[in-house]
Motif scaffolding. Structure first.
Motif, mmCIF file in Angstrom:
data_model
loop_
_atom_site.group_PDB
_atom_site.id
_atom_site.type_symbol
_atom_site.label_atom_id
_atom_site.label_comp_id
_atom_site.label_asym_id
_atom_site.label_seq_id
_atom_site.Cartn_x
_atom_site.Cartn_y
_atom_site.Cartn_z
ATOM 1 N N LYS A 40 39.340 -22.758 -28.801
ATOM 2 C CA LYS A 40 38.417 -23.876 -28.557
ATOM 3 C C LYS A 40 37.068 -23.323 -28.095
ATOM 4 C CE LYS A 40 40.033 -27.802 -26.883
ATOM 5 N NZ LYS A 40 40.598 -28.701 -25.863
ATOM 6 N N ILE A 41 36.018 -23.833 -28.692
ATOM 7 C CA ILE A 41 34.675 -23.322 -28.379
ATOM 8 C C ILE A 41 33.780 -24.467 -27.895
ATOM 9 C CG2 ILE A 41 32.562 -22.439 -29.478
ATOM 10 C CD1 ILE A 41 34.263 -20.485 -30.987
ATOM 11 N N TYR A 64 38.566 -24.574 -22.751
ATOM 12 C CA TYR A 64 37.851 -23.839 -23.794
ATOM 13 C C TYR A 64 38.025 -22.337 -23.622
ATOM 14 C CZ TYR A 64 35.745 -28.245 -25.019
ATOM 15 O OH TYR A 64 35.573 -29.540 -25.418
ATOM 16 N N ASP A 65 38.000 -21.619 -24.747
ATOM 17 C CA ASP A 65 38.123 -20.164 -24.691
ATOM 18 C C ASP A 65 36.759 -19.492 -24.607
ATOM 19 O OD1 ASP A 65 41.099 -19.904 -25.257
ATOM 20 O OD2 ASP A 65 40.430 -21.190 -26.890
ATOM 21 N N VAL A 66 35.791 -20.069 -25.320
ATOM 22 C CA VAL A 66 34.445 -19.477 -25.308
ATOM 23 C C VAL A 66 33.404 -20.571 -25.063
ATOM 24 C CG1 VAL A 66 32.745 -18.104 -26.594
ATOM 25 C CG2 VAL A 66 35.180 -17.796 -27.060
ATOM 26 N N SER A 71 35.314 -17.153 -21.779
ATOM 27 C CA SER A 71 34.367 -16.129 -22.240
ATOM 28 C C SER A 71 33.027 -16.817 -22.457
ATOM 29 C CB SER A 71 34.857 -15.528 -23.544
ATOM 30 O OG SER A 71 36.117 -14.925 -23.325
ATOM 31 N N VAL A 72 31.938 -16.044 -22.302
ATOM 32 C CA VAL A 72 30.611 -16.674 -22.392
ATOM 33 C C VAL A 72 29.766 -15.908 -23.407
ATOM 34 C CG1 VAL A 72 28.502 -17.218 -21.111
ATOM 35 C CG2 VAL A 72 30.713 -17.422 -19.975
ATOM 36 N N VAL A 75 33.589 -11.239 -22.680
ATOM 37 C CA VAL A 75 34.946 -11.729 -22.900
ATOM 38 C C VAL A 75 35.733 -11.671 -21.590
ATOM 39 C CG1 VAL A 75 37.057 -11.404 -24.243
ATOM 40 C CG2 VAL A 75 34.837 -10.905 -25.265
ATOM 41 N N LYS A 76 36.344 -12.808 -21.250
ATOM 42 C CA LYS A 76 37.150 -12.855 -20.018
ATOM 43 C C LYS A 76 38.626 -12.855 -20.380
ATOM 44 C CE LYS A 76 33.897 -15.183 -16.998
ATOM 45 N NZ LYS A 76 33.572 -16.398 -16.259
#
Lengths: 458, 294
Positions: B2-3, B137-139, B161-162, B293-294
């Motif tokens: 998910k972004i 969300y992932d990013v 992640s950002v 990336v986290k």
């Protein structure tokens, strides 16, 4: 960690409060007064920076006073609920009722009949109508009614907003500043006026709705042409004549819903409320009459309770109750007198030797504070202190209420400014640009006004 | 996957939306485009809402709707949403308040899963943080802010992640820079780098900065694994090691034509708050997009 960064101003405020309490108490100041003033400083930071919700600030003010031993539970409760709080509650609800009645199209037609199609005329028309209406029904109500009219005129002039930036600024600032200018005209123009009436009553001074108007209203007429001229000079509009856009607006409002018997009745109820304010407010209080109006509108089914409930910010009402309670405590504990004495001690020589310095000090302090805080909260906090500054309590009270309306410098201080700013058509820096000019001129005008006009009443 | 793509204005958010949608396409991700409007003082918030209701009765949209409409038009022009929706235009009437202080509209995506448009108001960090927590969300993808603290807060408090889109131009970027170290989770970073490289059709520069010789052997093992992964993906790559100060070397290597993909710091939040971190320093000082990336 996130909580700490989001609440950093809360932590700073508490730290400062603890530091102030730890400092030795001056010999001529009661400990209760020191505590109430510390609560005031902490609350001001919390209100300005909003690290916690405003209702939480209100609760903090109330419980801190009780735990701090400033007053008893009964004492705080009594000072919490007053006619001023009734009025703020009533006026916020009346705003919902009035805005929902569709008076805006009639007002638009009225303005255009009165102003013609020249931009300068339209600007002064918007400013005058906003000022006169807001003097009776409150700045936020008028700003909400006038904004779509102004925006429609702008849209009809050009579909591209960047091509009419100055025209947008002229019309929107005419609305916002008109609302601010007018809001001091009568006691019902804003919560701050009623808060000041409350403090004046506590000091044993009574002033009727009509007397207030006689003393203050001419200042509105003085400001209207001057402020309008400044706005036109600061933002030179791209179009000098708005012929086709005015015609389009007239056609649009002519197509809007016709006046029905029910809408006439809503106007009649409002006239009834206005008459009540003028003739019976000294006996029953402005708040009681405002709430009577709300009751009648609910009774007649002109507004749904769900709408009132949705759009009335109960947190703000509680906060005003709490700040008035704190102001009363500062006054009762002698804190207001002590602060006023210190101010006189430091500035007394200037006050006696420099003409008008006294008024200037009150106006500058009040104006500065009202530009970062709300004007009502400014009066709630500064009112008791200012009333102790000079023997002419009525004059200084009115001066405080009037200068608290000078929230010209920022988009966030006055609801009218925030409402026009929310349109996205003017920038925050526009407020600084024009606000500085209008603010300075208004301060000078007010000093001249109180020294030339008010002595006629003595 | 998910972004979340955060946009702010038509003038400045085009590169963010462009790169964001490319990344979403690469991951075939469920995508949400969000506009966070300015925070309104609590004193006036209800009155402003009332005024906006009034504005709607005069056919004016609430602030922010124009930004979402612009995003919708971008999606339409690039055929990133279902053709039926392109024909009907921006569905303002379907912009619903979901009771969570946000308005949203659902669209069907073509190259990626569903695309949602969301409007929120308030402090940008709090709102994005809430949205990321709410939507898992992932990013999160957004433009670089001029406020230095903002980058720090984003990295520190957004739980995904950002990707910070900084000076992004389609033509300019011909490589992904993948700085490696011996921390856990490098394979995940490599996977992200491969996906982005594939989306932009560019190669990867694996880059290791060495300032302690003793760690060389351990690094080599991680690099071998990453190289293996990239080789299998078919993406072209180079591998380089350099000695020196980590942040300086990464910024120098990134130059103006590489998108950096690197791992977030493993330090504790408190330590990171006071000491800063390598990703934060790179993010603050570089002039290119950076995915942390986290």
């Amino acid at each position: 960690m996130f909580w700490a960064t989001q609440k950093k101003w809360f932590l700073y405020a508490l730290g400062l409060g603890a530091l102030l309490l730890a400092l030795p108490t001056p010999h001529d100041l009661q400990i209760e007064a020191k505590i109430s003033m510390t609560i005031l400083i902490v609350s001001l930071i919390l209100i300005i920076k909003e690290p916690i919700p405003l209702p939480a600030v209100a609760i903090f003010i109330l419980i801190a006073q009780i735990y701090g031993g400033v007053d008893t539970v009964d004492g705080i409760s009594k000072s919490f609920m007053s006619d001023a709080v009734f009025f703020i509650m009533g006026s916020l609800m009346l705003a919902v009722v009035i805005i929902k009645q569709g008076w805006d199209s009639r007002i638009a037609l009225g303005i255009l009949k009165f102003t013609g199609n020249k931009t300068a005329g339209i600007a002064i028309g918007f400013l005058s109508i906003s000022a006169v209406l807001s003097s009776f029904i409150g700045e936020h109500t008028v700003a909400a009614i006038m904004l779509p009219i102004g925006m429609t005129l702008i849209r009809f002039t050009s579909a591209n907003p960047s091509g009419v930036k100055n025209l947008s600024a002229v019309i929107l600032f005419s609305i916002a500043y008109g609302c601010l200018i007018g809001s001091v005209g009568t006691p019902s123009g804003g919560g701050r006026n009623v808060i000041m009436l409350n403090y004046l009553n506590q000091a044993g001074i009574s002033i009727s709705y009509f007397e207030w108007m006689i003393r203050v209203y001419p200042f509105i007429f003085l400001q209207i042409p001057i402020v309008s001229w400044i706005i036109m000079k600061t933002f030179k509009p791209e179009h000098r004549i708005l012929d086709s856009s005015v015609r389009k607006l007239v056609i649009k409002v002519a197509r809007s819903r016709a006046i029905t018997g029910r809408s006439t009745l809503t106007v009649l109820i409002f006239v009834f409320i206005l008459s009540g304010w003028v003739f019976f407010s000294e006996k029953f209080g402005l708040g009681t009459i405002a709430l009577t109006g709300v009751f009648l509108y609910l009774l007649g089914g002109f507004v749904k309770w769900s709408d009132l409930n949705k759009h009335t910010h109960w947190g703000v009402i509680i906060l005003f109750g709490a700040t008035i309670s704190l102001g009363t405590s500062i006054s009762k504990t002698g804190g207001a007198m002590w602060l006023a004495d210190k101010l006189i001690y430091f500035l007394g020589t200037f006050m006696e030797t420099i003409p008008f310095f006294r008024e200037l000090v009150v106006i500058v302090i009040t104006t500065s504070m009202s530009n970062v805080l709300s004007s009502s909260a400014t009066v709630a906090v500064l009112g008791p202190i200012n009333l102790n500054l000079v023997p002419e309590i009525l004059n200084i009270g009115l001066l405080t209420a009037m200068s608290s309306a000078f929230s010209y410098f920022t988009a966030v201080a006055a609801p009218a400014c925030t409402i026009v700013y929310s349109s996205g058509m003017i920038r925050a820096k526009d407020f600084i640009k024009i606000g500085f000019r209008v603010g300075m001129i208004s301060i000078l005008l007010l000093i001249a006004y109180v020294n030339i006009y008010w002595p006629l009443f003595n | 996957m998910k972004i979340l793509i955060a946009i702010g204005s038509k003038e400045f958010s085009a590169p963010t939306l462009r790169l964001g949608m490319k990344v979403a396409q690469a991951f075939h991700a469920k995508t949400t485009i969000i506009d966070v409007g300015e925070k309104i003082s609590e004193f006036s918030s209800h009155l402003v809402e009332l005024a906006q209701d009034q504005m709607e009765s005069w056919d004016f949209d609430p602030p922010g709707v124009d930004v979402l409409e612009w995003a919708f038009n971008y999606l339409s022009d690039n055929k990133l949403i279902d053709s039926k929706q392109i024909k009907t235009g921006f569905p303002k009437n379907r912009l619903i308040d979901d009771g969570e202080d946000r308005k949203l509209v659902y669209l069907s995506g073509t190259v990626c899963d569903d695309v949602n448009l969301i409007l929120r108001n308030g402090d940008i960090i709090s709102e994005l943080r809430d949205e990321v927590q709410y939507g898992k969300y992932d990013v999160t993808i957004l433009g670089k802010s001029k406020k230095r603290n903002m980058s720090h807060d984003l990295l520190q408090y957004i739980n995904s992640s950002v990707l910070i889109v900084n000076n992004y131009d389609n033509q300019k970027f011909d490589k992904i820079l993948l700085p490696l170290n011996n921390a856990d989770g490098m394979m995940k970073v490599a996977k992200y780098a491969i996906r982005v490289a594939m989306a932009l059709d560019v190669g990867i520069d694996i880059f290791t900065v060495i300032n302690k010789k003793s760690l060389k052997q351990e690094r080599s093992y991680i690099i071998k694994k990453v190289i293996k992964l990239i080789r299998r993906s078919g993406v072209q790559f180079t591998n380089e090691e350099k000695e020196g100060e980590v942040v300086d070397q990464i910024i120098k290597k990134a130059d103006k034509n590489k998108i950096i993909v690197m791992k977030a710091s493993n330090m504790s939040p408190i330590k990171r708050y006071f000491k800063g971190s390598v990703p934060l320093s790179v993010m603050n000082e570089s002039d290119v997009p950076i995915l942390i990336v986290k």
